[in-house]
Write a protein that holds these residues in place. Sequence first.
Motif, short mmCIF file in Angstrom:
data_model
loop_
_atom_site.label_atom_id
_atom_site.label_comp_id
_atom_site.label_asym_id
_atom_site.label_seq_id
_atom_site.Cartn_x
_atom_site.Cartn_y
_atom_site.Cartn_z
N ARG A 65 0.89 -1.15 -0.02
CA ARG A 65 0.13 -0.06 -0.05
C ARG A 65 0.99 1.34 -0.22
O ARG A 65 0.26 2.52 -0.40
N LEU A 66 2.07 1.17 0.55
CA LEU A 66 3.05 2.46 0.32
C LEU A 66 2.97 2.75 -1.03
O LEU A 66 3.15 3.96 -1.40
N LEU A 67 2.93 1.90 -2.21
CA LEU A 67 3.03 2.53 -3.37
C LEU A 67 1.75 3.30 -3.89
O LEU A 67 1.98 4.10 -4.77
N ASP A 68 0.55 3.18 -3.07
CA ASP A 68 -0.50 3.98 -3.27
C ASP A 68 -0.16 5.66 -3.03
O ASP A 68 -0.78 6.34 -3.68
N THR A 69 0.80 5.74 -2.20
CA THR A 69 1.29 7.20 -2.09
C THR A 69 1.86 7.88 -3.07
O THR A 69 1.98 9.06 -2.93
N TYR A 70 2.26 7.13 -4.14
CA TYR A 70 2.97 7.55 -5.11
C TYR A 70 1.96 8.58 -5.92
O TYR A 70 2.31 10.05 -6.06
N ASP A 71 0.94 7.89 -6.13
CA ASP A 71 0.06 8.91 -6.86
C ASP A 71 -0.63 9.98 -5.89
O ASP A 71 -0.85 11.15 -6.32
#
Length: 543
Positions: A329-335
């Motif tokens: 879910r850390l990758l969601d923070t990119y967007d």
Amino acid sequence: MSGADGLMSEVLVVGAGPVGLMAAGELARRGIAVRVVDRETTRDSLSKALVVHARTLEIMDLGGISDEFVKRGYPAPGLDVSLQRRGRPVSVNLRTLDTRFPYMLVLPQRQTEEILAERLSSYGVTVERGSEVVALEQHPDHVVAAVRAKDGREERIRARYLIGCDGAHSTVRRLLDLPFEGKQLDSLVLIGDVKADVDLVRSRITNLTSSRGFVSLLPFLGDHVRVFAVDFSRQNHTRNDALTLEELQETVNAIAPSKITLTEPSWLTRYVAPSRQVRRIRVDRFFLAGDATHAHSPAAGQGMNMGLQDAANLSWKLAMVLRSQAPTRLLDTYDLERHAVHTSVRHGTDQMFRAFTLTNPALQLARGILTRTVVTRAPVQRRLAGRLSGISINYRHAHLGERRRRAALQPGDRVPDADLWIAHRASIRLYELLRDPGYGLFVFATADRLAADRRHIAGLIAGVTQTYGPAVRPHLVVDEGVIDPTEMGAPVYVDVAGHFARKLGARHASVFLLRPDGYLAAHHTGLAPDQAVAALAPWCLQH
């Protein structure tokens, strides 16, 4: 066509401009297996971007390569805006910024690419040129990209993730069916890289306006400058019409208050500034970065800087997820983080461009009055400097975990650099400590209370280390004194200049989790190991 049964790359980067080189270099620096493909057979010789802003230089500092940038460029301490043909210009000064880089570094894009390409090569990664992506496939645990070489051969490349850094005409964006929403701005821009004989302060970026239009001069090292101009009397051309040196000279003569002689052009073109953006920059295992996701006017030199910061934001997150050190879910923070920044910067550059291209005489007069009476005020100067440099960018809107009331820094804020001291070294900075992979955990203690809490601090550090392993690197910072690091289970630094306490708002028992890109992930006060482990949980996986 070769099959997709060979070894899988961890990340495939499409595009080897500055953004792709930055993303690939940051991934390789963290030990990620990365491939880079680019449809062009050679690197672009034109230096379209010229300015590297302070926040981008800080990102480079975190990667250990800022010195090479500074060595090759030159620092412009601000910009001047002349709103009439006579009188003193209004300046925006960057010297008051709390950063090692209180300036705009003027550096041609080709040199930025050279530095990033040299670093990537040092990690054993070669750009595969003449390789064009023609199809994409999404699978549950990987992606497949069909890549066609110039001779017609095709290869199916498997990767865990793919980053599209392939520019404003992005193939990856098109294959993902993501509309590039927006429009082209109205005014036709004239651009020239020329030698200029000019009686101006050559260390600053100079903007000149008149009823005829505006001219911006960005000096290179030496006698050459980049000229941007909007001439209201030359808007009947198309962007494909050839621009001559004589046309550019006549425009500059008409707008500038003093004589500027242009010679020896190396690049002349017409340009229509865009204002476009995609609605999302992640589609499952596909990501977009740089001009593939946002495009705006050249006002304030933000385009390449935004892209380089995109790459820095995404690369450490991918690395930690791929190493099972952080939740997916850390990758969601990119967007969540970057899309909002893109929108804000695009709107800001649009407003700046429109302010420079006002044609109504009454509005031009109002612009001059407003600029002279408002922009010169110290609070406005600080705000403009922060926005121009990127120093004021924060991710409060997308932070994980709890916010703190009345704290100097909130989760999502940029953390300023700080001078520290450790035994047997001349000096060390906070940003140098963040260069190693993983998060940095910093516990702050005051000497007058350290003896009573020494055991609690050691217990907190041991608890975090046992829970999160190499994903989190603990440090102890004290306001004064010499402490045995073996007793604490972590390196011990002295806040010798008081920077850590002042800039971060640290007091005894403050605990900070700093991200690899220099932003604050979490902050709490207290030395209970369970409290620290819980505060880090949104960012880390237990090992």
